[in-house]
Design an enzyme around this catalytic site. Sequence first.
Site, PDB file in Angstrom:
ATOM      1  CE  LYS A   1      -3.828   2.082   2.645  1.00  0.00           C
ATOM      2  NZ  LYS A   1      -4.694   1.957   3.838  1.00  0.00           N
TER       3      LYS A   1
ATOM      4  CB  SER B   1      -8.298   1.062   5.767  1.00  0.00           C
ATOM      5  OG  SER B   1      -8.986   2.261   5.600  1.00  0.00           O
TER       6      SER B   1
ATOM      7  CB  SER C   1      -8.027   3.940   2.886  1.00  0.00           C
ATOM      8  OG  SER C   1      -7.156   3.328   3.826  1.00  0.00           O
TER       9      SER C   1
END
Length: 487
Positions: free
Chosen positions: A69, A168, A144
Amino acid sequence: MRDVSTAIRGGELSCREAVEALLERIERFDGRINAYLDTTAEAALARADAMDRGARGEGRLWGVPIGIKDVIAVEGAPCRCGSRMLDRFLSPYDGTVVRKLKDAGSIPMGRLNMDEFAMGSTNENSGFGPVCNPWDPAYVSGGSSGGSAAAVASGMAYGALGSDTGGSIRQPASLCGVVGLKPTYGRVSRFGLVAYASSLDQIGPITRDVTDAALLFDVICGHDPQDATSLQRQTPATSAGLEGGVKGMRIGLPREYFAAGLDPEVEAAVRRGVETLQGLGAEVEEVSLPHTEYAVATYYILATAEASANLARFDGVRYGHRCSEPEDVTDLYFRSRAEGFGSEVKRRIILGTYVLSSGYYDAYYLRAQKARTLIRRDFEKAFERVDLLAAAVSPTPAYALGACVDDPLQMYLGDILTVPMNLAGNCGISVPCGLTAGGLPIGLQLMGPPFAEAELLRAARAFEAETPWHRKQPDMAVLEQRSAEGA
Ligand code: GLN
């Protein structure tokens, strides 16, 4: 992930081929999904070649590329946190999780798209365009860590790392039909994770199945002196007891998590999932977490307060975009931040600054801290009676793209089933448990007390072994055809 690792170990696949296979898939499908902000192909191939030339190591993830990420630092790679603010930033060092991945022989690969600074639940807050759901690109991937979940779901990553401050990891995993584990606060080092809300943030794995999640978790967890919140306690690897089953395990259904607003298809799939666990020998009973109704408000006060402080460093001086030709230092701050941040990030900085301001501190921040204690106590009480809790991850399946962009409150309310656990510091996992009539994935959330990852993964694995959902994959040929038709 394991199949690639086995193939490399057996000499059927080189490290370079493992990387190239992903690059081909990304080239073919990512135009439609937008999971990767950058593939970091050059660095990944260089590492793969060096490994292919050297002696084969013993590491558990030898040669396996893992997607990262965009909020986790990898030396020499961009780390933009999904934000224009950090457009040209390159990480000068590896985060601890990345170092641990490398020590295990893995190849950190790519920068996975995300909501800007991890603020969001749909990935539409990314400064680089939303991530589309591989099951239907007209729908959001969740957020997210949407890029991480979508990449794993579409076979563009063998496994990935995400971060979970209020859901997330679990929520995009649920909406994309993959497994996502949010570890206990403090079990995985956050050194090298760009902070959103420091009292809530945790890094964790997103994978195709539970066994891979356990493997990746075992590699990245453990005490780290470079993270002051890292916990000291030693625990055995979770992979070892994974097949132990759920016989005699007590599972609680929090009454407040099955309340109004829960989509009927989601509820039916989750209840069927619970019956499956019961059929495997788990004892199920209803429990109560009475302060659940305060969780969203509490979370959005504390998370924004912490974010307003953490994001103060992006001022165009040391970190972040710098505006051109500032008149003075005030103008530099104002314009650099105005130009660099997107609207959701600005909204949260303003909210966070407000709840911390002297006149309102007692009314908001202090009360939210007290509510947080009550929420944590709810869990402590429940875990005196049961080993784990089960519920949905998200009250609804994936939204259509654009459905929430003008209604942030609606998006915040959708976090009701994930944020309480972050406030309490517990661990939780999302495992695929069904598909809607429209073909969108549904996740079952299991939650445990601090340090219960082994039990959590064991229960999730028992569920998975009994059900077909983790083997289902989006039909990428249909996706390709639809893009060709311009749909
Ligand atoms: N959706 C939540 C938020 O917007 C959670 C995000 C996260 O876990 N990083 O804050």
